[in-house]
Write a protein that holds these residues in place. Structure first.
Motif, mmCIF file in Angstrom:
data_model
loop_
_atom_site.group_PDB
_atom_site.id
_atom_site.type_symbol
_atom_site.label_atom_id
_atom_site.label_comp_id
_atom_site.label_asym_id
_atom_site.label_seq_id
_atom_site.Cartn_x
_atom_site.Cartn_y
_atom_site.Cartn_z
ATOM 1 N N ILE A 728 0.893 -1.193 0.021
ATOM 2 C CA ILE A 728 0.115 -0.112 0.060
ATOM 3 C C ILE A 728 0.922 1.098 0.232
ATOM 4 O O ILE A 728 1.813 1.416 0.901
ATOM 5 C CB ILE A 728 -0.864 0.112 1.271
ATOM 6 N N ASP A 748 -1.165 -2.180 -4.318
ATOM 7 C CA ASP A 748 -2.622 -2.836 -4.354
ATOM 8 C C ASP A 748 -3.497 -1.444 -3.812
ATOM 9 O O ASP A 748 -4.718 -1.507 -4.226
ATOM 10 C CB ASP A 748 -2.682 -3.699 -3.279
ATOM 11 N N ALA A 749 -2.905 -0.451 -3.065
ATOM 12 C CA ALA A 749 -3.782 0.618 -2.683
ATOM 13 C C ALA A 749 -2.950 1.852 -2.797
ATOM 14 O O ALA A 749 -1.927 2.015 -2.578
ATOM 15 C CB ALA A 749 -4.315 0.138 -1.260
ATOM 16 N N HIS A 750 -3.718 3.005 -2.650
ATOM 17 C CA HIS A 750 -3.194 4.400 -2.486
ATOM 18 C C HIS A 750 -3.620 5.027 -1.418
ATOM 19 O O HIS A 750 -4.849 5.407 -1.275
ATOM 20 C CB HIS A 750 -3.048 4.853 -3.888
ATOM 21 N N THR A 763 -8.043 0.223 4.951
ATOM 22 C CA THR A 763 -7.521 -0.074 3.600
ATOM 23 C C THR A 763 -6.735 -1.404 3.751
ATOM 24 O O THR A 763 -6.789 -2.416 3.248
ATOM 25 C CB THR A 763 -6.734 0.947 3.105
ATOM 26 N N CYS A 767 -7.091 -5.178 2.240
ATOM 27 C CA CYS A 767 -6.189 -5.824 1.461
ATOM 28 C C CYS A 767 -5.824 -7.073 1.861
ATOM 29 O O CYS A 767 -5.674 -8.168 1.288
ATOM 30 C CB CYS A 767 -5.007 -4.901 1.203
#
Length: 775
Positions: A728, A748-750, A763, A767
């Motif tokens: 992330i 995978d994420a921001h 988050t 995930c």
């Protein structure tokens, strides 16, 4: 043999060789082919001289030897060979087969006759006492010589002889040779025929060279005269072409053209337009008046009073010649009286090639339109300068406002920190101050986001997404956010007409929300206490593929002046645009600029109307592409987000960021390992046991190795969890395109900084849960 006989036998050949050698040294008329044949003749003469002397010596012996036969045969061959070479030199290079036969056949017969001494005495022979004996065909070698002499006479007579003079000399030479050879043959006069042949060849060669030289000198004289005439013609042609090219070049732009000799004062018109010269000037040119009188007449008739002295000074012949020494041409502009008005005339002076003679070409043309165009251009440049000055002033004001707006919340935060430090025991006061600090920090963050957003919009770096979304959900989200702000300000949010026949469309929901939140924020910020904000939505048109909506948002605020409305969408502008009149957190003056650019990118329009003291109305119309309605599905229930018990690798180069994030996640029950750059993170992950880390929080901008490269390095490791561990990104780059770069790198994420701990926990939990479910 006596000395006198040797001298008599060698005198003519030696004289001939010396004469031919001197001719060759001084010769300037022979071509390359003739010169090489001439060398062959000279060599043959010298060889014949040597052979003849050897034969004379052998003839003085009392006994016969074969060497005398060889010398005699060689002599009989060489003598006609010399004549044949002369004919070959004078004959044309290209000959027919018959001509070649006539040229070479006698020589072949002569060779046969000369060498017959070795096998028969039919031509000549020597008895036992070494005496010469002539055979029945004894005159045949002399006959061959005569044949070649006739050929030589024919060739010379055809190509080289003068019809009246040279022919007579040629006849005398032939008679001389015939008589000499007859005397030698019939009366046995020693060496007379040989001497006559030598002198005759010398004469024919001299005649040939004299003829060629005469023709060459004549041609050179003609060439010299022709060259001189051609030079004069070329000079006249160049002068004509130059005058023509100059006048043609000027004639395209100049309606009056004059040829002037500044030294003699003569003026010749090439092209006249009376509107620029006048009938008086045209008449003066026809009368061929001198330049000085024509200039005085022109100044009095045309040039305005204020410029007459300057005109006479600038176009004084001496000064014009001085200027043309440094440049080929120059141009001056003056004004002349054209009826009741004043017009501009441009005078172009160009020097001719012969500068020393003072010749120039003068072109005159009206440049009123050109001056008007220059004035328009200057006005445009001045307007652009004023606009640039205004933009610079706006940016200066913006920097002043930013300094004020950034310092204001920072001063508040610093002051509240000092208060909390002094009253650490007063938990109620500390909690209240923390709430205030959060408000100030959020405002500071919004200021920074606005500046970055505007910078990207101006550079066309904002990328609008195109994803299906529900306009009702977006409207509900915006209403929920604004209701809190409206209620805090004691204002009312009213809903007018709501017409949304097509809910699902393709758009960029983030930017669509940004448009309306900026407009609503302005309505709240500049509203009156107890005021209201009214929103209505209506569909302009729709079909199966397209739909267009119009939103009308009105407030009952302080309104805007007509002057400010004209520049409301310009960046860094606000009404009351000075720091001294700003109160509270007024913003950057970028909100409406951002709104306008996003609306334009979406293909929509925005209009603003306002009345000072009564309020403002914003009308936004945006077209959308219709999206299919989502299929209904049952929402699965999920447990509350949690990171308790998770092992997390935190990567950041800022120690304060690491300390804050680590403390917050440890409070939430996570176990946190840290790395200060991407390279250290890759090494730490590689040294860990497979599955040891449940997730990685990765910063982007770090030394040694940035977050993108570190993510790619972890993904490429040859271990089971490298490809699936959630990574992330935590970065200050908060825009949509920045998030897309992270996804492209394998993240995978921001999450955008500053971190929201609740969103971070949600988050990470999501995930990790998705990863475990996919196994």
């Amino acid at each position: 043999m006596g000395l006198d006989q040797i001298w008599l036998s060698n005198l003519a050949p030696i004289f001939d060789i010396c004469f031919l050698f001197l001719l060759n040294m001084r010769n300037r008329v022979l071509d390359k082919r003739s010169r090489w044949i001439f060398y062959a003749i000279l060599a043959s003469e010298a060889f014949e001289l040597c052979i003849a002397n050897v034969e004379i010596w052998l003839g003085s012996l009392e006994y016969h030897t074969v060497w005398r036969d060889l010398c005699s045969a060689t002599g009989y061959i060489v003598r006609p060979l010399i004549l044949m070479l002369f004919v070959l030199m004078l004959a044309p290079k290209k000959r027919t087969k018959l001509q070649n036969c006539l040229l070479y056949l006698p020589m072949a017969l002569d060779v046969l006759a000369a060498v017959s001494v070795f096998f028969t005495g039919i031509v000549y022979s020597y008895d036992a006492s070494n005496t010469f004996v002539r055979g029945p065909l004894g005159l045949f070698p002399i006959f061959i010589v005569v044949v070649y002499m006739i050929m030589l006479v024919a060739v010379v007579g055809r190509r080289e002889m003068h019809p009246h003079f040279d022919f007579g000399l040629t006849v005398l030479a032939v008679l001389y040779m015939a008589i000499s050879m007859g005397a030698e043959t019939l009366f046995n006069v020693t060496n007379v025929g040989r001497t006559a042949m030598v002198y005759s060849t010398m004469f024919y060669f001299y005649l040939y060279q004299t003829s060629v030289l005469r023709r060459t000198l004549h041609a050179e004289q003609e060439n010299a005269s022709l060259k001189k005439a051609l030079f004069e013609v070329d000079k006249a042609r160049r002068e004509l072409l130059q005058s023509k090219s100059v006048t043609q070049a000027l004639g395209e732009d100049y309606l009056s053209i004059l040829l002037i000799n500044l030294k003699t004062g003569s003026v010749s018109p090439v092209k006249l337009e009376e509107s620029y010269l006048g009938a008086d000037i045209a008449q003066a040119l026809e009368q061929k008046l001198p330049l000085s009188q024509i200039m005085e007449l022109y100044v009095e008739s045309f040039i305005v009073d204020d410029e007459r002295e300057d005109f006479l000074r600038e176009f004084d012949p001496a000064k014009v010649l001085e200027q043309l020494q440094n440049a080929q041409s120059f141009t001056k502009r003056f004004h002349f009286n054209s009826g009741e008005a004043t017009s501009a005339v441009e005078i172009h002076v160009m020097s001719l090639e012969e500068n020393g003679e003072g010749g120039v070409v003068v072109g005159l043309r009206n440049v009123d339109e050109l001056e008007r165009e220059e004035r328009r251009r200057m006005e445009t440049l001045l307007a652009a300068k004023r606009e640039a000055d205004r933009a610079n002033a706006a940016k200066s004001n913006f920097l002043s406002r930013m300094s004020h707006d950034i310092r204001t919340p920072l001063n508040g935060i610093i002051g509240l920190l000092e208060i909390n430090k002094a009253h650490a025991d007063d938990t109620e006061l500390v909690a209240e101050n923390q709430g205030k600090m959060r408000v100030a920090a959020e405002h500071l963050l919004s200021l920074i986001n606005d500046v970055l957003e505007m910078s990207k919009l101006e550079d066309d770096k904002i990328e609008l997404t195109c994803e299906p979304c529900d306009l009702n959900d977006i409207s509900l989200t915006i209403s929920t956010i604004m209701k809190t702000k409206v209620s805090q300000e004691g204002q009312t949010l009213k809903r007018g007409k709501l017409e949304i026949p097509v809910r699902y469309v393709y758009t960029s929901p983030l930017h669509l929300r940004q448009i309306f939140l900026n407009i609503y924020s302005n309505c709240v910020k500049y509203n009156k206490p107890g005021g209201s904000i009214t929103t209505s939505t209506e569909c302009l048109y729709h079909d199966a593929k397209r739909v267009s909506y119009r939103w009308t948002i009105s407030d009952t605020g302080i309104g805007m002046s007509p002057e400010y409305l004209e520049r409301i969408f310009e960046p860094f502008t606000q009404e009351g645009d000075t720091v001294s009149v700003r109160t509270g957190y007024q913003g950057t003056g970028l909100g409406m600029s951002i709104v306008k650019k996003i609306v334009d990118r979406m293909g929509g329009t925005i209009e603003v109307s306002s009345v000072k003291g009564e309020g403002s109305t914003f009308v936004v119309a945006i077209p959308f592409e219709v999206a299919p309605a989502p299929e209904p599905c049952e929402l699965a229930s999920s447990e509350a987000a949690s990171i308790e018990g998770l092992s997390i690798l935190l990567v950041d180069d800022n120690e304060l960021n690491i300390e804050i994030a680590k403390t917050l996640m440890e409070y939430a029950g996570a176990m946190v390992a840290t790395a200060k750059d991407g390279l250290a993170a890759v090494q730490l992950f590689e040294e860990s046991k497979p599955g040891q880390f449940d997730a990685v929080l990765m910063d982007v901008m770090m030394p040694e190795m940035n977050g993108f490269d570190a993510t790619r390095a972890i993904r490429s490791l040859d271990r089971e969890d490298a490809a699936s561990v959630p990574i992330i990104v935590t970065t200050a780059n908060a825009f949509t395109e920045d998030a897309q770069k992270c996804f492209d790198a394998g993240m995978d994420a921001h999450l955008a900084k500053p971190l929201d701990i609740a969103k971070l926990i949600e988050t990470v939990s999501t995930c990790v849960t998705e990863r475990r479910a996919s196994k």
